[in-house]
Design a protein around this motif. Structure first.
Motif, PDB file in Angstrom:
ATOM      1  N   GLU A   1     -13.497  13.374  10.986  1.00  0.00           N
ATOM      2  CA  GLU A   1     -13.444  13.652   9.547  1.00  0.00           C
ATOM      3  C   GLU A   1     -12.345  14.672   9.266  1.00  0.00           C
ATOM      4  OE1 GLU A   1     -15.046  12.133   7.230  1.00  0.00           O
ATOM      5  OE2 GLU A   1     -16.287  10.891   8.562  1.00  0.00           O
ATOM      6  N   PRO A   2     -11.779  14.648   8.061  1.00  0.00           N
ATOM      7  CA  PRO A   2     -12.049  13.734   6.953  1.00  0.00           C
ATOM      8  C   PRO A   2     -11.176  12.498   7.037  1.00  0.00           C
ATOM      9  CG  PRO A   2     -10.498  15.391   6.254  1.00  0.00           C
ATOM     10  CD  PRO A   2     -10.842  15.722   7.690  1.00  0.00           C
ATOM     11  N   ALA A   3     -11.368  11.580   6.103  1.00  0.00           N
ATOM     12  CA  ALA A   3     -10.454  10.449   5.965  1.00  0.00           C
ATOM     13  C   ALA A   3      -9.178  10.933   5.271  1.00  0.00           C
ATOM     14  CB  ALA A   3     -11.109   9.343   5.149  1.00  0.00           C
ATOM     15  N   PHE A   4      -8.067  10.303   5.597  1.00  0.00           N
ATOM     16  CA  PHE A   4      -6.773  10.687   5.040  1.00  0.00           C
ATOM     17  C   PHE A   4      -6.276   9.596   4.090  1.00  0.00           C
ATOM     18  CE2 PHE A   4      -7.187  13.335   8.639  1.00  0.00           C
ATOM     19  CZ  PHE A   4      -6.391  14.454   8.433  1.00  0.00           C
ATOM     20  N   GLY A   5      -5.729  10.010   2.970  1.00  0.00           N
ATOM     21  CA  GLY A   5      -5.131   9.062   2.049  1.00  0.00           C
ATOM     22  C   GLY A   5      -3.767   8.616   2.534  1.00  0.00           C
ATOM     23  N   LEU A   6      -3.483   7.329   2.394  1.00  0.00           N
ATOM     24  CA  LEU A   6      -2.198   6.773   2.801  1.00  0.00           C
ATOM     25  C   LEU A   6      -1.219   6.788   1.624  1.00  0.00           C
ATOM     26  CD1 LEU A   6      -3.446   3.673   4.841  1.00  0.00           C
ATOM     27  CD2 LEU A   6      -2.914   5.970   5.674  1.00  0.00           C
ATOM     28  N   ALA A   7       0.050   7.015   1.935  1.00  0.00           N
ATOM     29  CA  ALA A   7       1.061   7.152   0.892  1.00  0.00           C
ATOM     30  C   ALA A   7       1.306   5.833   0.164  1.00  0.00           C
ATOM     31  CB  ALA A   7       2.364   7.664   1.495  1.00  0.00           C
ATOM     32  N   HIS A   8       1.372   5.913  -1.123  1.00  0.00           N
ATOM     33  CA  HIS A   8       1.787   4.793  -1.966  1.00  0.00           C
ATOM     34  C   HIS A   8       3.313   4.780  -2.017  1.00  0.00           C
ATOM     35  CE1 HIS A   8       2.437   2.467  -5.677  1.00  0.00           C
ATOM     36  NE2 HIS A   8       1.239   1.945  -5.456  1.00  0.00           N
ATOM     37  N   PRO A   9       3.934   3.613  -2.184  1.00  0.00           N
ATOM     38  CA  PRO A   9       5.400   3.580  -2.286  1.00  0.00           C
ATOM     39  C   PRO A   9       5.967   4.552  -3.314  1.00  0.00           C
ATOM     40  CG  PRO A   9       4.565   1.357  -2.029  1.00  0.00           C
ATOM     41  CD  PRO A   9       3.369   2.249  -2.165  1.00  0.00           C
TER      42      PRO A   9
ATOM     43  N   LEU B   1       4.490  12.576   4.962  1.00  0.00           N
ATOM     44  CA  LEU B   1       3.765  11.406   4.472  1.00  0.00           C
ATOM     45  C   LEU B   1       2.885  10.822   5.561  1.00  0.00           C
ATOM     46  CD1 LEU B   1       6.745   9.666   2.635  1.00  0.00           C
ATOM     47  CD2 LEU B   1       5.005  11.164   1.623  1.00  0.00           C
ATOM     48  N   ILE B   2       1.840  10.140   5.139  1.00  0.00           N
ATOM     49  CA  ILE B   2       0.934   9.444   6.046  1.00  0.00           C
ATOM     50  C   ILE B   2       0.914   7.979   5.638  1.00  0.00           C
ATOM     51  CG2 ILE B   2      -1.482   9.192   6.775  1.00  0.00           C
ATOM     52  CD1 ILE B   2      -1.790  12.221   6.191  1.00  0.00           C
ATOM     53  N   GLY B   3       1.060   7.087   6.612  1.00  0.00           N
ATOM     54  CA  GLY B   3       1.011   5.668   6.288  1.00  0.00           C
ATOM     55  C   GLY B   3       1.281   4.807   7.495  1.00  0.00           C
ATOM     56  N   GLU B   4       1.074   3.514   7.336  1.00  0.00           N
ATOM     57  CA  GLU B   4       1.323   2.566   8.403  1.00  0.00           C
ATOM     58  C   GLU B   4       2.814   2.490   8.697  1.00  0.00           C
ATOM     59  OE1 GLU B   4      -1.014   1.161  10.132  1.00  0.00           O
ATOM     60  OE2 GLU B   4      -2.621   1.975   8.891  1.00  0.00           O
ATOM     61  N   GLY B   5       3.149   2.334   9.987  1.00  0.00           N
ATOM     62  CA  GLY B   5       4.548   2.334  10.384  1.00  0.00           C
ATOM     63  C   GLY B   5       5.365   1.261   9.715  1.00  0.00           C
ATOM     64  N   ARG B   6       4.836   0.055   9.633  1.00  0.00           N
ATOM     65  CA  ARG B   6       5.620  -1.056   9.095  1.00  0.00           C
ATOM     66  C   ARG B   6       5.864  -0.922   7.600  1.00  0.00           C
ATOM     67  NH1 ARG B   6       3.158  -6.381  12.240  1.00  0.00           N
ATOM     68  NH2 ARG B   6       3.806  -5.768  14.341  1.00  0.00           N
ATOM     69  N   SER B   7       4.957  -0.245   6.907  1.00  0.00           N
ATOM     70  CA  SER B   7       5.138  -0.102   5.471  1.00  0.00           C
ATOM     71  C   SER B   7       5.877   1.187   5.148  1.00  0.00           C
ATOM     72  CB  SER B   7       3.780  -0.148   4.760  1.00  0.00           C
ATOM     73  OG  SER B   7       2.904   0.841   5.298  1.00  0.00           O
ATOM     74  N   ILE B   8       5.266   2.312   5.438  1.00  0.00           N
ATOM     75  CA  ILE B   8       5.874   3.593   5.098  1.00  0.00           C
ATOM     76  C   ILE B   8       7.075   3.898   5.998  1.00  0.00           C
ATOM     77  CG2 ILE B   8       5.500   6.086   5.093  1.00  0.00           C
ATOM     78  CD1 ILE B   8       4.353   4.619   2.685  1.00  0.00           C
ATOM     79  N   GLY B   9       6.935   3.657   7.299  1.00  0.00           N
ATOM     80  CA  GLY B   9       8.025   3.984   8.220  1.00  0.00           C
ATOM     81  C   GLY B   9       9.304   3.224   7.931  1.00  0.00           C
ATOM     82  N   GLN B  10       9.210   1.915   7.806  1.00  0.00           N
ATOM     83  CA  GLN B  10      10.388   1.110   7.529  1.00  0.00           C
ATOM     84  C   GLN B  10      10.950   1.417   6.143  1.00  0.00           C
ATOM     85  OE1 GLN B  10      11.985  -0.715   9.602  1.00  0.00           O
ATOM     86  NE2 GLN B  10      10.568  -1.013  11.284  1.00  0.00           N
ATOM     87  N   ALA B  11      10.065   1.624   5.172  1.00  0.00           N
ATOM     88  CA  ALA B  11      10.529   1.947   3.822  1.00  0.00           C
ATOM     89  C   ALA B  11      11.247   3.287   3.796  1.00  0.00           C
ATOM     90  CB  ALA B  11       9.344   1.956   2.853  1.00  0.00           C
ATOM     91  N   LEU B  12      10.782   4.215   4.604  1.00  0.00           N
ATOM     92  CA  LEU B  12      11.424   5.524   4.682  1.00  0.00           C
ATOM     93  C   LEU B  12      12.848   5.399   5.219  1.00  0.00           C
ATOM     94  CD1 LEU B  12      11.012   8.564   4.297  1.00  0.00           C
ATOM     95  CD2 LEU B  12       9.997   8.641   6.589  1.00  0.00           C
ATOM     96  N   VAL B  13      13.011   4.647   6.298  1.00  0.00           N
ATOM     97  CA  VAL B  13      14.343   4.448   6.878  1.00  0.00           C
ATOM     98  C   VAL B  13      15.246   3.684   5.915  1.00  0.00           C
ATOM     99  CG1 VAL B  13      15.596   3.353   8.786  1.00  0.00           C
ATOM    100  CG2 VAL B  13      13.453   4.560   9.229  1.00  0.00           C
TER     101      VAL B  13
END
Length: 526
Positions: free
Chosen positions: A33-41, A216-228
């Motif tokens: 705990e706790p749960a973490f919120g994932l970043a929105h685009p 930021l917190i998020g899935e690699g394929r979504s947040i990571g690639q979008a970040l790059v």
């Protein structure tokens, strides 16, 4: 300071609104705990635009102010206290003593870069005075290095502090004058939040421009690639798998404006035990090798995954000592379920490889995602003919290669891919073969060490933690040590720029007191 499941965007602590994720205890296999919120685009967009807006203001912060900011981060990390170690241990399965050492390494990295900033050598200030009477005349030419722009940093799984939110990539980018947007690693979300808040507090305390740091917190394929892929980002620092690094490199190369990706990816770190060293202390070397192999359950990027020696009684003694030591090593908890599965799958693939024999395994007992150490052996001909044996196994597994003669030892060295390290154990009697090996090892590795073990990377001015592909994506760089700052800089030449418009580093009076190259001579004079 508490763990709330939040991210950092500039001076605000926010919760991601694109779903949730939880950290995981690899020893108990229970969610934390706790749960973490994932970043929105839209939150990623905000972090990147803040970094872009902060860039010019931050890069023009006086060097002393930038150095104090780095030192303030170091102090804020220390001020978190025991909570940081407790949370990092719960999320990684690593013992407190290891994490306390890693915390000090993180702090010392930041302090090293504060010194680098104060010294100002990284600017490479250079002045070529005008020669109006020369034919052809020479203009007034002055050079300094400036930062590239906002940097995306990816936290690493195996070092939740030293290669993560405030680790070497972040420290060197901030030292260069680049704002940083970190993607926290999913394996240590709580640790990342605590360290992210420490950086944020230091930025506010030192009155840094908002946007100099976000996490930021998020899935690699979504947040990571979008970040790059975001146009505000001008460089990337990454430590992880070859697959992950190459994926980011491809995204960066496909942009309208391609950007550099400094990715540390894959290395098996060969160890050459030469005949004199084997004859003198083969058994002791065997035991020392196993200690290095199993350190941190083999989850070091400098783990010795290959040992090469001359066939004979001395190598037999080394193998026997290594097998005995390995059989006494208990299974250790690996950092994540994914790393554990990748390790066990790789061990399974080794079963049945023609010409490869199992020498010994560690004991099977262990908590959670536990990994048994493994040592294999084969001859040089088998290794050279079996591409699968060149693949890195991230964990406590290694292969012992026996060679017929010294020429075959050199042939194995020439066959290797790029490596972070290459180790040589030698006595004076071995200097002939060592001299024959060195030119090849220089081409293959970023760090060559004698009579030691590659695990453990000193943070210093002379350290290189890099190497030819696939060890890294750019063999000209290092991710550890003072020269890591060079990854995030580029040179600018100022020709006949009016004196009052020149940056301070290049003014005639040398107001910063820098060591500069003036007309080919290194000097601190005006």
């Amino acid at each position: 300071m508490t763990v709330n499941g939040d991210m950092i965007i500039g001076r605000r602590t926010v919760r991601g609104n694109a779903g949730t994720a939880s950290a995981f205890n690899p020893a108990t296999r229970a969610n934390l705990e706790p749960a973490f919120g994932l970043a929105h685009p839209e939150q990623l967009q905000e972090a990147c635009l803040l970094a872009e807006q902060a860039f010019d203001a931050y890069r023009n912060v006086p060097l002393e102010g930038r150095a104090r900011f780095l030192e303030a981060i170091a102090q804020q990390i220390l001020d978190i206290g025991p909570l940081l170690i407790e949370r990092a241990s719960a999320e990684s399965g690593l013992p407190a003593a290891r994490l306390e050492g890693e915390r000090m390494r993180t702090v010392n990295q930041l302090r090293l870069f504060a010194k680098v900033v104060r010294d100002g050598y990284f600017l490479e200030a250079t002045i070529d005075s005008p020669l109006p009477q020369r034919t052809p005349p020479r203009a007034d030419l002055r050079l300094r290095k400036i930062p590239l722009g906002p940097v995306a940093v990816f936290g690493a799984s195996n070092f939740p502090l030293a290669f993560s939110v405030a680790g070497g990539d972040t420290a060197s980018a901030l030292a260069a004058g680049c704002p940083v947007v970190v993607k926290a690693h999913s394996a240590h979300l709580g640790t990342s939040e605590l360290v992210g808040k420490a950086v944020q507090k230091a930025a506010i305390e030192c009155d840094m421009p908002e946007g100099v740091f976000s996490m930021l917190i998020g899935e690699g394929r979504s947040i990571g690639q979008a970040l790059v892929d975001h146009p505000a980002i001008k460089a990337v620092g990454f430590t992880g798998s070859r697959q992950g690094g190459i994926s980011l490199m491809q995204t960066a190369a496909a942009r309208k404006e391609p950007i550099p990706v400094y990715a540390e990816m894959s290395s098996i770190n060969p160890v050459f035990v030469l005949p004199g060293a084997l004859a003198e202390k083969g058994a002791a070397l065997g035991a020392g090798f196993v200690d290095s192999l199993t350190l941190g359950v083999g989850q070091f990027c400098t783990n010795p995954g290959l040992v090469i020696g001359l066939a004979g009684e001395a190598l037999d003694a080394f193998r026997t000592a290594a097998a005995t030591a390995l059989q006494g090593k208990g299974a250790g908890t690996m950092l994540t379920a994914g790393i554990h599965k990748a390790y066990t799958d790789a061990i399974e693939r080794r079963t049945g490889v023609a010409g490869l024999e199992l020498v010994a395994r560690g004991t099977a007992e262990g908590q959670g995602h536990a990994a048994q150490a493994a040592l294999y052996q084969c001859d040089a001909a088998t290794y050279l003919a079996t591409p699968a044996l060149e693949e890195e196994i991230f964990g406590p597994a290694s292969v012992l290669i026996s060679c017929r003669d010294e020429a075959e030892i050199v042939a194995v060295a020439r066959h290797l891919e790029g490596q972070l390290t290459a180790t040589v154990h030698a006595t004076g009697a071995d200097h002939g073969i060592a001299a024959a090996l060195l030119p090849t090892l220089e081409r293959k590795a970023g760090r060559i060490l004698f009579n030691g073990w590659p695990t453990g990377v000193e943070v210093s001015h002379a350290m290189v933690h890099g190497g030819p592909f696939p060890a890294t994506s750019d063999s000209r760089s290092t991710s550890v040590g003072a020269t890591a700052i060079e990854r995030f800089l580029r040179p600018v030449c100022y020709q006949d720029v009016p004196a009052d418009l020149l940056p301070e580093a290049l003014r005639d009076g040398n107001p910063l007191g820098l060591a500069r190259v003036v007309d080919g001579t290194l000097t601190t004079a005006s």
